[in-house]
Each structure stands twice: as structure tokens, then as C-alpha cells.
Design a protein around this motif. Structure first.
Motif, short mmCIF file in Angstrom:
data_model
loop_
_atom_site.label_atom_id
_atom_site.label_comp_id
_atom_site.label_asym_id
_atom_site.label_seq_id
_atom_site.Cartn_x
_atom_site.Cartn_y
_atom_site.Cartn_z
N MET A 113 -4.17 3.52 -12.39
CA MET A 113 -5.24 3.91 -10.36
C MET A 113 -7.01 3.25 -11.04
O MET A 113 -7.60 3.97 -12.14
N GLU A 114 -7.87 2.57 -10.15
CA GLU A 114 -8.94 2.36 -10.53
C GLU A 114 -9.58 2.53 -9.02
O GLU A 114 -9.26 1.53 -8.19
N GLY A 115 -9.84 3.43 -8.43
CA GLY A 115 -10.72 2.69 -7.04
C GLY A 115 -9.60 3.35 -5.85
O GLY A 115 -8.69 3.85 -6.20
N GLU A 116 -9.45 2.11 -4.77
CA GLU A 116 -8.65 2.49 -4.48
C GLU A 116 -7.36 1.02 -4.35
O GLU A 116 -5.92 1.06 -3.47
N ALA A 117 -6.95 1.22 -5.85
CA ALA A 117 -5.93 0.20 -7.07
C ALA A 117 -5.28 0.56 -7.62
O ALA A 117 -6.05 1.41 -8.00
N LEU A 118 -3.90 0.15 -6.81
CA LEU A 118 -3.50 0.62 -8.15
C LEU A 118 -2.75 -0.47 -9.22
O LEU A 118 -2.13 -1.31 -8.95
N LEU A 154 -3.05 3.71 -1.98
CA LEU A 154 -3.67 2.70 -3.07
C LEU A 154 -2.52 1.54 -2.79
O LEU A 154 -1.94 1.16 -2.12
N ARG A 155 -3.11 0.11 -3.31
CA ARG A 155 -2.71 -0.92 -2.71
C ARG A 155 -2.58 -1.50 -4.15
O ARG A 155 -3.74 -1.70 -5.15
N ARG A 211 -3.80 9.76 -1.93
CA ARG A 211 -4.46 8.88 -1.94
C ARG A 211 -3.93 7.38 -1.56
O ARG A 211 -2.18 7.14 -1.92
N VAL A 253 0.94 -0.87 0.57
CA VAL A 253 0.24 -0.48 -0.02
C VAL A 253 0.69 1.21 0.13
O VAL A 253 1.86 0.93 1.23
#
Length: 228
Positions: A96-101, A84-85, A82, A76
Motif C-alpha cells: 500500500m502506498e497512499g491511495e494506491a495498492l 485503494l486503486r 480505505r 478500486v
């Protein structure tokens, strides 16, 4: 480079100064580098004797330094403020997509690929911010260079060239914008006089908040290793 023996041995950078009146040790909060300042005429043997006298404090300080965390799938990291995981994915590029990389390709190369992604993103953001601020004061940025600097977040050369740490893209966007304003202000005032800070205030009112963030949180941005 002189070395303080022990386990582990400690490399010490000697820095002679005509203004120094005594020996002083400093440990960089960013990379753990040990610098021993000494008067211009002092002998190296005397400097190292001083370092040995401070060995307890020195090793305690170094032991408390944060270690760099290797970045890989599952890590993370902060990106534009932000968290991102990193998630293994398909496709051609990191995104990047939502809370993910999302990171495609060989998982063993995830850290390096994310590092390259962050540097490209940093260049886009910093060039845009620098040009925008320069336009306000009627100046021109000649070029923007990115480095992984430990001692400063940015600098401005007399020829209008700006340098930034690419890790600024991990900070909140407002912090990156403030640093760009700070360096662009040097195109007008190559100092930190009241006139300089007046230019910064014009470009980024309320800059003190972002400056405080860097002092309090900036060190953490150096705590990630991207396989380089």
C-alpha cells in the motif's frame, strides 16, 4: 440438487426441519443461494410445486442480486476501510502506498496476488485482535482459521479455535476489532445471552455501531472476485 427449469435454471437447496410447519423460500443476500425449507415429512414434489408458484418473485430477487466484480489492475477496492486503486508496479510484493495498492508481476495475476495479500494482512490483524481481547478476559485462543465464508463473519468452537472471514480486512479496522471481540466473548459464553453481550461490551464498548455497519455494508465486501 433439485433444479427449477427455465432461463437460467435455478438450483434449490432443500432443507428439511422438524420445526417447519410450512414451505418457505430464502435467497441468501451474500451469494444468491436459494434455500427451500420444508416440514420433515413433506414430499419433494410438493416443495418444488411451491417453488414454481413463487417463481416470479424468485427470479426477480435473483436478478436484483449484485454480481461479483473481477479484481484487476485499475480496480478500486476497500482495504481496512480505505478505497485503494490497483496499480501495476515493480518489486516483489503487493504494498500500500497512499491511495494506491501497488501490484508487481503479471497483470493477469493481479487479482490473485491481491487476494493473497489481503488474506495475509487479515491473519495478522485478526490474530493480534483475538489475542488482545482474550488477554483481557484471561482466556487463550487455540488457533485462528481464515475462510471465505458467506453466511457468517466468524465463529468460535468449544475447543477455543476461532474462524473468521478474511474479507473482514476490507472493512474499517473498528469493524474487524468488534468481530474479534464478539468471537472471543464466546470463549466465556457459548451463546448470545445477556451475559454474552456483557462480555462483548467489556471488550468493545459501543459495539452496536460496528454491528450496524456489518448489517448495512458487509454484503458489499463479498462483491469482489480475486481470481479464485
Amino acid at each position: 440438487m433439485p433444479v427449477l427449469p427455465g432461463s437460467p435454471p435455478v438450483e434449490i437447496v432443500l432443507k428439511r426441519s422438524a420445526r417447519a410447519r410450512r414451505f418457505s423460500l430464502r435467497v441468501s443476500r451474500l451469494d444468491g443461494r436459494v434455500t427451500l425449507s420444508l416440514p420433515a415429512r413433506a414430499r419433494e414434489a410438493e416443495a418444488m410445486a411451491f417453488a414454481r408458484s413463487q417463481e416470479g418473485w424468485l427470479r426477480e430477487t435473483l436478478a436484483g442480486m449484485p454480481t461479483r466484480e473481477g479484481v484487476g489492475i485499475g480496480s478500486v477496492i476497500p482495504v481496512e476501510g480505505r478505497l485503494l486503486r490497483l496499480v501495476a508496479s515493480t518489486g516483489r510484493g503487493v504494498r500500500m502506498e497512499g491511495e494506491a495498492l501497488l501490484v508487481p508481476g503479471d497483470p493477469a495475476q493481479a487479482g490473485a496476488r491481491v487476494g493473497a495479500f489481503l488474506k495475509a494482512l487479515a491473519r495478522d490483524r485478526l490474530v493480534a485482535a483475538s489475542d488482545r481481547h482474550a488477554g483481557v478476559i484471561g482466556r487463550r485462543v487455540e488457533r485462528v482459521t481464515l475462510r471465505d465464508t458467506r453466511s457468517r463473519w466468524g465463529s468460535c468452537a468449544a475447543d477455543g479455535a476461532l474462524m473468521y472471514s478474511w474479507r473482514l480486512v476490507m472493512a474499517p479496522p473498528a469493524v474487524l476489532d468488534y468481530v474479534a471481540a464478539h468471537e472471543v466473548a464466546h470463549l466465556v459464553e457459548m451463546n448470545h445471552s445477556p451475559r454474552f453481550w456483557a462480555v462483548v461490551e467489556r471488550l468493545y464498548p459501543g459495539w452496536q455501531v460496528q454491528r450496524k455497519w456489518l448489517h448495512a455494508e458487509g454484503q458489499a465486501l463479498h462483491g469482489f472476485r480475486f481470481g479464485d
